[in-house]
Design a protein around this motif. Structure first.
Motif, PDB file in Angstrom:
ATOM      1  N   UNK A 281       0.844  -1.184   0.000  1.00  0.00           N
ATOM      2  CA  UNK A 281       0.000   0.000   0.000  1.00  0.00           C
ATOM      3  C   UNK A 281       0.882   1.237   0.000  1.00  0.00           C
ATOM      4  N   UNK A 282       0.362   2.384  -0.450  1.00  0.00           N
ATOM      5  CA  UNK A 282       1.150   3.613  -0.367  1.00  0.00           C
ATOM      6  C   UNK A 282       1.607   3.858   1.072  1.00  0.00           C
ATOM      7  N   UNK A 283       2.850   4.187   1.225  1.00  0.00           N
ATOM      8  CA  UNK A 283       3.444   4.367   2.551  1.00  0.00           C
ATOM      9  C   UNK A 283       4.324   3.215   2.958  1.00  0.00           C
ATOM     10  N   UNK A 284       4.131   2.040   2.347  1.00  0.00           N
ATOM     11  CA  UNK A 284       4.967   0.878   2.661  1.00  0.00           C
ATOM     12  C   UNK A 284       6.371   1.055   2.091  1.00  0.00           C
ATOM     13  N   UNK A 285       7.278   0.221   2.588  1.00  0.00           N
ATOM     14  CA  UNK A 285       8.666   0.258   2.127  1.00  0.00           C
ATOM     15  C   UNK A 285       9.016  -1.048   1.429  1.00  0.00           C
ATOM     16  N   UNK A 401      11.238   3.758   0.775  1.00  0.00           N
ATOM     17  CA  UNK A 401       9.828   4.071   0.574  1.00  0.00           C
ATOM     18  C   UNK A 401       9.439   3.769  -0.870  1.00  0.00           C
ATOM     19  N   UNK A 402       8.335   3.069  -1.041  1.00  0.00           N
ATOM     20  CA  UNK A 402       7.889   2.722  -2.390  1.00  0.00           C
ATOM     21  C   UNK A 402       7.266   3.950  -3.046  1.00  0.00           C
ATOM     22  N   UNK A 403       7.718   4.243  -4.267  1.00  0.00           N
ATOM     23  CA  UNK A 403       7.322   5.466  -4.962  1.00  0.00           C
ATOM     24  C   UNK A 403       6.254   5.207  -6.010  1.00  0.00           C
ATOM     25  N   UNK A 404       5.370   4.268  -5.757  1.00  0.00           N
ATOM     26  CA  UNK A 404       4.325   3.948  -6.735  1.00  0.00           C
ATOM     27  C   UNK A 404       3.112   3.399  -6.022  1.00  0.00           C
ATOM     28  N   UNK A 455       2.277   0.666   8.715  1.00  0.00           N
ATOM     29  CA  UNK A 455       0.910   1.003   9.102  1.00  0.00           C
ATOM     30  C   UNK A 455       0.781   2.414   9.667  1.00  0.00           C
ATOM     31  N   UNK A 456       1.893   3.007  10.087  1.00  0.00           N
ATOM     32  CA  UNK A 456       1.821   4.331  10.703  1.00  0.00           C
ATOM     33  C   UNK A 456       2.006   5.451   9.679  1.00  0.00           C
ATOM     34  N   UNK A 457       1.967   5.114   8.379  1.00  0.00           N
ATOM     35  CA  UNK A 457       2.136   6.146   7.348  1.00  0.00           C
ATOM     36  C   UNK A 457       1.133   5.870   6.224  1.00  0.00           C
ATOM     37  N   UNK A 458      -0.130   5.979   6.582  1.00  0.00           N
ATOM     38  CA  UNK A 458      -1.201   5.644   5.665  1.00  0.00           C
ATOM     39  C   UNK A 458      -2.017   6.894   5.279  1.00  0.00           C
ATOM     40  N   UNK A 459      -2.534   6.865   4.054  1.00  0.00           N
ATOM     41  CA  UNK A 459      -3.466   7.901   3.632  1.00  0.00           C
ATOM     42  C   UNK A 459      -4.741   7.831   4.469  1.00  0.00           C
ATOM     43  N   UNK A 460      -5.467   8.941   4.623  1.00  0.00           N
ATOM     44  CA  UNK A 460      -6.741   8.884   5.363  1.00  0.00           C
ATOM     45  C   UNK A 460      -7.727   7.979   4.646  1.00  0.00           C
ATOM     46  N   UNK A 461      -8.496   7.249   5.408  1.00  0.00           N
ATOM     47  CA  UNK A 461      -9.489   6.364   4.811  1.00  0.00           C
ATOM     48  C   UNK A 461     -10.556   7.147   4.053  1.00  0.00           C
ATOM     49  N   UNK A 462     -10.840   8.339   4.514  1.00  0.00           N
ATOM     50  CA  UNK A 462     -11.828   9.194   3.872  1.00  0.00           C
ATOM     51  C   UNK A 462     -11.153   9.962   2.731  1.00  0.00           C
ATOM     52  N   UNK A 463     -11.492   9.606   1.494  1.00  0.00           N
ATOM     53  CA  UNK A 463     -10.884  10.256   0.336  1.00  0.00           C
ATOM     54  C   UNK A 463     -11.278  11.708   0.175  1.00  0.00           C
ATOM     55  N   UNK A 479       5.190  10.187  -1.650  1.00  0.00           N
ATOM     56  CA  UNK A 479       4.140  11.109  -2.064  1.00  0.00           C
ATOM     57  C   UNK A 479       3.828  10.956  -3.555  1.00  0.00           C
ATOM     58  N   UNK A 480       4.775  10.463  -4.313  1.00  0.00           N
ATOM     59  CA  UNK A 480       4.454  10.045  -5.682  1.00  0.00           C
ATOM     60  C   UNK A 480       3.410   8.923  -5.621  1.00  0.00           C
ATOM     61  N   UNK A 481       3.597   7.982  -4.691  1.00  0.00           N
ATOM     62  CA  UNK A 481       2.626   6.903  -4.505  1.00  0.00           C
ATOM     63  C   UNK A 481       1.294   7.447  -4.013  1.00  0.00           C
ATOM     64  N   UNK A 482       1.324   8.409  -3.087  1.00  0.00           N
ATOM     65  CA  UNK A 482       0.097   8.986  -2.552  1.00  0.00           C
ATOM     66  C   UNK A 482      -0.735   9.632  -3.660  1.00  0.00           C
TER      67      UNK A 482
END
Length: 611
Positions: A281-285, A401-404, A455-463, A479-482
């Motif tokens: 998921x975005x935020x994962x490494x 950090x994964x950039x996608x 898990x501590x670097x996740x986008x908000x569940x509410x889009x 943030x490229x992934x975000x």
């Protein structure tokens, strides 16, 4: 799914009881808590003994026998920056649960500190970051334990496992301080504290076994029949590839994305995960198992006059010395245990002085400026092949950090890698993983990888929520992934990126992509800071202050704030700017501004991935 919701019992139960009885059994035990299931297993053991001819008294109701159910569970709290503390905490939880005993697990940021006074058994697994700092997810927990509001803990038995890096002077400082503080508050140690280096497994495995044994003694109901606990639900499947079984990912793209003349060589890599089953998921490494640069291996053999073909055994494995140095051992990051052994072999009073308390500042400077090879060159010592292999720390994976977003790129993972390549003490120096990645050929080479969830670097569940992203340099990667993810899911919240580098012309990473995102309204604001394009240096924290009123309005309106990148200078400077913004535009004192930002942390709206 509950045990009985499928309407049929699992095969292993029906083979013992038949379909009808097996289904009825699952219906009866559905919803029972751990204590009741444990009592029931003991009752079943008693019936088995009776059928074998033994005389067993009928069991008393659970509520009538206090000893049959522990008064409180084992509570495990972990604090982590890279995920290692979480893995160890989860391992201990599985051990305790396998014995049918109650336990609960918390990330430190989720632990309700008001319950600390009621705890009876507590295990803390926590890492130390940089020069003695707690992980971001543990700051509130650590501050509470060390603060004036911490309760007396005379009824608590506790244990602390510290994780750290002996490349830093304050090795496992947070674990040490918490251990001492719990004792100061009146608690009793369940087991003695242990401190783990980057290669944590040798120390952690024994400590966890000891902690489990002591916890089992404390938790097991007195006079309870001994019975194994048979899991009634299927166990979760383990991914085929992980840290200890990495996937060989083909390099699809290895492209330099800084221009000619740039002071930094930054690479964009695209790796194939086809056939791996790996998901992120975005935020994962992405964890990368590197090899040491061949030039560095040759330098070690030459400086120490050792034969790379010599067979050396460590931990039951025998490999040629050159293979140990290339694939298995840490050759770049200097750490205190190796320094201690080298100082003794070299007979160096200068090095020995650094290891004394009064030499702390000199030690800090040496560990920060020197690689292992620099120490070997400056202070000659008669190392033998076997002793060298035993003394060097095991090579550890590096996390990027994964950039996608996988929703956009499918079975690929993209990385943004700054290549460490510099001259010091008259010789060329490399970074282990960045050199390894930068020299992999697209279409030919592979890289051993695994996913490290964050898990501590996740986008908000509410889009619909807005996000502010602060990522100078390669900190822009997640943030490229975000931005990709938010575009793919159709999130309606606004996205604001703060990006900084040295020069606009040569170091504007992903410039074309950001401009395209602005056109498509998948990126709504872009604030740039290029520090060396004019006489007065400008960094992202300056851009934050310049837009302070709007930044505060976004945050006050429910936006989430993310920071990624350098932990030593950038992250503290950004935090100081945020305190100024909240104080100035929120009409708060600096103390209240700090508390307000802590509130954002508690709500998981101020998240950092710093290193």
């Amino acid at each position: 799914m509950s045990p009985s919701s499928s309407g049929t019992a699992p095969r292993f139960i029906t083979s013992l009881l038949g379909e009808e009885k097996g289904t009825r059994l699952l219906e009866l035990v559905e919803g029972l808590d751990a204590a009741s299931l444990h009592w029931l297993s003991g009752y079943a053991a008693g019936l088995a003994a009776r059928s074998a001819g033994a005389t067993v008294a009928a069991p008393a109701p659970v509520s009538a026998t206090p000893e049959a159910a522990p008064a409180s569970p084992l509570t495990i709290v972990y604090g982590t920056q890279t995920g290692n503390s979480r893995l160890l905490a989860e391992r201990l939880k599985r051990q305790v649960e396998s014995a049918g005993l109650p336990t609960r697990l918390f990330r430190a940021s989720d632990y309700p500190v008001r319950e600390l006074a009621k705890e009876r058994l507590l295990v803390v697994v926590i890492s130390t970051q940089g020069d003695g700092d707690p992980p971001d997810d543990s700051r509130g927990f650590v501050e509470h334990v060390l603060g004036k509001r911490a309760p007396k803990l005379e009824g608590l038995r506790f244990a602390v496992l510290g994780l750290g890096d002996t490349s830093y002077p304050k090795f496992c400082e947070v674990g040490r301080v918490l251990d001492a503080r719990f004792a100061e508050l009146g608690a009793t140690r369940l087991v003695e504290r242990a401190d783990c280096d980057v290669d944590f497994e040798p120390v952690a495995a024994g400590w966890l076994d000891q902690a489990f044994a002591r916890a089992k003694e404390a938790l097991a109901p007195k006079d309870a029949p001994i019975a194994a606990v048979l899991p009634l639900r299927g166990t979760a499947t383990t991914p085929a590839h992980g840290k200890e079984a990495p996937f060989a990912a083909e390099v699809l793209v290895n492209q330099r994305i800084t221009g000619r003349g740039a002071l930094k060589d930054v690479r964009h890599l695209e790796l194939s995960l086809e056939g791996s089953g790996l998901e992120y998921q975005p935020g994962d490494a992405l964890g990368v198992w590197p090899h040491n640069p061949p030039e560095l291996v040759d330098a070690f053999l030459s400086e120490l006059k050792l034969d790379g073909g010599s067979a050396v055994t460590r931990d039951g494995r025998t490999l040629p010395l050159a293979k140990w140095l290339s694939d298995e051992l840490e050759l770049t990051k200097l750490n205190r245990p190796f320094l201690e052994r080298h100082a003794a072999l070299a007979g160096s009073d200068t090095l020995k002085a650094l290891l004394k308390p009064e030499g702390a500042e000199g030690l800090r400077a040496l560990l920060a400026s020197h690689q292992v090879i620099d120490l070997v060159r400056e202070h000659r010592a008669p190392w033998g092949a076997a002793e060298l292999v035993q003394a060097l720390r095991r090579l550890s994976p590096r996390l990027y950090s994964i950039a996608s977003s996988q929703k956009r790129v499918g079975a690929e993972a993209h990385l943004t890698v700054s290549v460490v390549d510099y001259t010091a003490f008259g010789t060329r120096h490399f970074g282990t993983a960045s050199y390894h990645l930068s020299t992999r050929a697209a279409g030919t080479d592979k890289v051993r990888v695994f996913i490290e969830p964050n898990e501590r670097f996740r986008l908000p569940e509410d889009g619909d929520k807005d996000v502010l992203m602060i990522g100078p340099g390669t900190g822009v990667a997640p943030f490229r992934a975000f931005v990709q993810e938010r575009a793919e899911v159709g999130a309606r919240g606004r996205n604001w990126l703060f990006f900084g580098e040295q020069h606009f012309r040569t170091q504007f990473l992903y410039q074309v992509e950001w401009q395209e995102a602005l056109k498509k309204k998948t990126l709504h604001k872009l604030s740039l800071a290029f520090s060396r394009d004019r006489a007065e240096k400008v960094y992202v924290q300056h851009r934050l202050r310049e837009s302070g009123r709007e930044v505060y309005e976004w945050l006050e309106g429910g936006a989430s704030l993310y920071v990624c990148g350098d932990a030593q200078r950038m992250a503290p400077d950004v935090h100081a700017a945020l305190v100024d913004i909240v104080s100035t535009h929120g009409g708060r004192s600096r103390e209240d501004a700090e508390a307000w930002l802590q509130g954002l942390r508690d709500q998981k709206r101020y998240l950092r991935d710093v290193y």
